[in-house]
Write a protein that holds these residues in place. Structure first.
Motif, short mmCIF file in Angstrom:
data_model
loop_
_atom_site.label_atom_id
_atom_site.label_comp_id
_atom_site.label_asym_id
_atom_site.label_seq_id
_atom_site.Cartn_x
_atom_site.Cartn_y
_atom_site.Cartn_z
N LYS A 173 0.82 -1.22 0.00
CA LYS A 173 0.00 0.00 0.00
C LYS A 173 0.86 1.27 0.00
O LYS A 173 0.69 2.13 -0.88
CB LYS A 173 -0.96 -0.02 1.19
CG LYS A 173 -2.07 0.98 1.06
CD LYS A 173 -3.14 0.76 2.12
CE LYS A 173 -3.97 2.01 2.25
NZ LYS A 173 -4.63 2.09 3.55
N LYS A 231 2.58 1.63 -3.36
CA LYS A 231 1.62 1.96 -4.43
C LYS A 231 1.24 3.45 -4.35
O LYS A 231 1.16 4.14 -5.36
CB LYS A 231 0.38 1.07 -4.25
CG LYS A 231 -0.47 0.93 -5.46
CD LYS A 231 0.21 0.11 -6.56
CE LYS A 231 -0.54 0.31 -7.87
NZ LYS A 231 0.30 0.08 -9.03
N ILE A 232 0.98 3.93 -3.12
CA ILE A 232 0.66 5.35 -2.95
C ILE A 232 1.84 6.21 -3.44
O ILE A 232 1.66 7.19 -4.16
CB ILE A 232 0.35 5.66 -1.46
CG1 ILE A 232 -0.98 5.03 -1.06
CG2 ILE A 232 0.35 7.17 -1.20
CD1 ILE A 232 -1.28 5.06 0.42
N GLY A 259 1.95 6.37 -7.12
CA GLY A 259 0.93 7.30 -7.62
C GLY A 259 1.40 8.75 -7.46
O GLY A 259 1.25 9.56 -8.39
N ASN A 260 1.98 9.05 -6.31
CA ASN A 260 2.50 10.41 -6.09
C ASN A 260 3.61 10.75 -7.08
O ASN A 260 3.71 11.88 -7.57
CB ASN A 260 3.03 10.55 -4.66
CG ASN A 260 1.91 10.56 -3.63
OD1 ASN A 260 0.75 10.79 -3.97
ND2 ASN A 260 2.24 10.31 -2.37
N ARG A 276 2.46 18.64 3.25
CA ARG A 276 2.21 17.64 2.19
C ARG A 276 3.52 17.09 1.63
O ARG A 276 3.58 15.93 1.24
CB ARG A 276 1.37 18.25 1.06
CG ARG A 276 -0.08 18.42 1.47
CD ARG A 276 -1.02 18.23 0.31
NE ARG A 276 -2.39 18.21 0.77
CZ ARG A 276 -3.18 19.29 0.80
NH1 ARG A 276 -2.72 20.44 0.39
NH2 ARG A 276 -4.41 19.20 1.24
N LYS A 295 4.50 14.38 3.77
CA LYS A 295 3.73 13.17 3.45
C LYS A 295 4.30 12.48 2.21
O LYS A 295 4.37 11.26 2.14
CB LYS A 295 2.27 13.54 3.18
CG LYS A 295 1.48 13.92 4.41
CD LYS A 295 0.06 14.21 3.98
CE LYS A 295 -0.89 14.16 5.15
NZ LYS A 295 -2.28 14.14 4.72
N CYS A 310 5.76 8.43 1.79
CA CYS A 310 4.88 7.49 1.04
C CYS A 310 3.44 7.55 1.52
O CYS A 310 2.76 6.51 1.59
CB CYS A 310 5.38 6.05 1.13
SG CYS A 310 7.05 5.80 0.58
N LYS A 311 2.96 8.74 1.87
CA LYS A 311 1.57 8.85 2.34
C LYS A 311 0.73 9.58 1.30
O LYS A 311 1.25 10.30 0.46
CB LYS A 311 1.53 9.60 3.67
CG LYS A 311 2.26 8.83 4.77
CD LYS A 311 1.91 9.36 6.12
CE LYS A 311 2.72 8.69 7.22
NZ LYS A 311 2.57 7.25 7.28
N ARG A 312 -0.60 9.35 1.41
CA ARG A 312 -1.53 10.04 0.51
C ARG A 312 -1.40 11.54 0.69
O ARG A 312 -1.35 12.04 1.82
CB ARG A 312 -2.96 9.65 0.87
CG ARG A 312 -3.48 8.51 0.07
CD ARG A 312 -4.93 8.23 0.36
NE ARG A 312 -5.16 6.80 0.36
CZ ARG A 312 -5.04 6.04 -0.72
NH1 ARG A 312 -4.74 6.58 -1.88
NH2 ARG A 312 -5.23 4.74 -0.64
N LEU A 313 -1.40 12.28 -0.45
CA LEU A 313 -1.29 13.74 -0.35
C LEU A 313 -2.62 14.38 -0.03
O LEU A 313 -2.70 15.40 0.63
CB LEU A 313 -0.79 14.30 -1.69
CG LEU A 313 0.63 13.93 -2.07
CD1 LEU A 313 1.00 14.59 -3.38
CD2 LEU A 313 1.59 14.35 -0.98
#
Ligand SMILES: Cc1cc2nc3c(=O)[nH]c(=O)nc-3n(C[C@H](O)[C@H](O)[C@H](O)COP(=O)(O)OP(=O)(O)OC[C@H]3O[C@@H](n4cnc5c(N)ncnc54)[C@H](O)[C@@H]3O)c2cc1C
Length: 364
Positions: A318, A321-322, A325-326, A352, A355, A359-362
């Motif tokens: 996860k 993958k995040i 995407g970023n 942000r 983040k 590797c965290k969702r923005l």
């Protein structure tokens, strides 16, 4: 004359992934042979040499109790503690946020992990290159090796992955590093923009020196990596004392499948590198340990090799993958020009960007 070797588990590559795989399989009661094509483990160093703290690793990948033991390394390998990351945009604007970890000497780091594998019972054969598989037997530069399970820990361009018919990493970024003399703050510095198109230049503080380097995306660049490195060194006034060394960094996240019925790939060979920052040592150690355990259990107790993929995916997939995407967002919007890089960094702001690095969702 060529040797004939028989082993339960053949590990190809003695980086962090290979050594953890070899150690874990040996500790779980099977015979292990680890081969390394280089004459000396970890030499030359091709790395920024930054290890996140266990706290940061847990923040990125989840709070697993076994991480405490896995990353409990001798303080002699911790050359310099770092306290923060400073991001620098093309207009020299900076953002700084806390980040804990340490820089290491990657050659000593890899040698320590390999020695632990050997102390656990694995045999290490250096100057031995894996060439391919023929009828389930490994062909190497010192002869044939018969095995029950093979673990490919042979880095980004994995020949083991190719021999097993597994996908290989696409879109790898070249990156180089060297050592520069001087006194540096205990802060990781990352420079974005035309200095390192599609990636970044870095200064990682060590003791009386720093690891300095540059990575780039070939699609955004119009020169050689050596030229970009020289420019970075000149602009930052760095006193580089060693040869530059480099290799490729997987940039798209994990490959789609990492096992067959006779083998697994781990670490960079599996693409488990953080696409946003190129960090891969912790994930190499995590996947290596999991694969070694599964290999031993498969040989001794019929545990399916497929369980390896379930194990690493449950922890790493996860966040990686995040991050992938970023990275795609950054490629589309930020890395097109110096102006767009500066604009996007200002837009994201400190919170942000923190983040992004982790590797965290923005966006929620
Ligand atoms: C310039 C640069 C800077 C980086 N900086 C950082 C950083 O600061 N922090 C971080 O966490 N990550 C960093 N990374 C990524 C990190 O280095 C990798 O993720 C990590 O080394 C992966 O470990 P590994 O064991 O999977 O592969 P590797 O460390 O690449 O080890 C693979 C081993 O396999 C051997 N091998 C390859 N092919 C064969 C063969 N056919 N037969 C036998 N042996 C073979 C190689 O010689 C090598 O020893 C950086 C990468 C680069 C290129």
């Amino acid at each position: 004359m060529a040797e004939k070797i028989k082993t339960d588990v053949l590990v190809v590559g003695s980086g962090p992934a290979g050594s953890l795989a070899a150690r874990s399989a040996a500790e779980n009661g099977v015979s292990v042979t680890m081969i390394e094509m280089r004459p000396e483990v970890g030499v030359p160093v091709r790395c920024g040499e930054l290890m996140p703290s266990v706290h940061e690793i847990k923040d990125m990948f989840g709070d697993l109790p076994e991480f405490d033991e896995l990353f409990d390394l001798p303080s002699s390998l911790m050359v310099r503690n770092v306290e923060a990351i400073r991001l620098i945009d093309p207009k020299s604007r900076t953002w700084e946020f806390p980040f804990t970890g340490y820089t290491t000497d990657r050659d000593r780091f890899d040698q320590y992990l390999a020695e632990q594998a050997v102390s656990s019972g694995a045999e290490l054969i250096k100057s031995c290159r894996f060439k391919g598989l023929e009828n389930g037997v490994a062909k190497t530069t010192i002869g044939d090796i018969e095995f029950k399970v093979i673990i490919g820990a042979d880095g980004p361009g994995s020949r083991v992955a190719q021999s097993l018919g597994l996908p290989r990493n696409r879109n790898q970024y070249p990156a180089v590093s060297a050592q520069a003399d001087g006194d540096f703050d205990p802060v990781i510095q990352m420079f974005f923009g035309g200095i390192a198109p599609g990636a970044y230049g870095w200064i990682m503080p060590k003791a009386g020196q720093a690891n300095v380097g540059v990575g780039f995306s070939p699609k955004f660049s119009n020169g050689t990596l050596g030229e970009y490195f020289d420019k970075f060194v000149r602009l930052q006034g760095l006193d580089v004392k060693t040869r530059i060394e480099g290799k490729y960094v997987p940039s798209e996240g994990p490959i789609a499948k990492t096992y067959t019925d006779i083998g697994m790939v781990v670490g960079d060979a599996a693409g488990v590198v953080m696409p946003v920052n190129g960090g891969g040592i912790p994930q190499a150690m995590i996947t290596g340990r999991m694969a070694g355990q599964v290999a031993a259990d498969n040989i001794l107790g019929n545990r399916s090799i497929a369980e390896y993929e379930q194990a690493w995916r449950s922890i790493l997939y996860k966040p990686l993958k995040i991050a992938a995407g970023n990275k795609k967002l950054a490629d589309t919007f930020a890395f097109r020009s110096e102006g767009s890089t500066a604009f996007c960094m200002r837009l994201l702001g400190k919170r942000r960007m923190g983040k992004l690095i982790r590797c965290k969702r923005l966006f929620p």
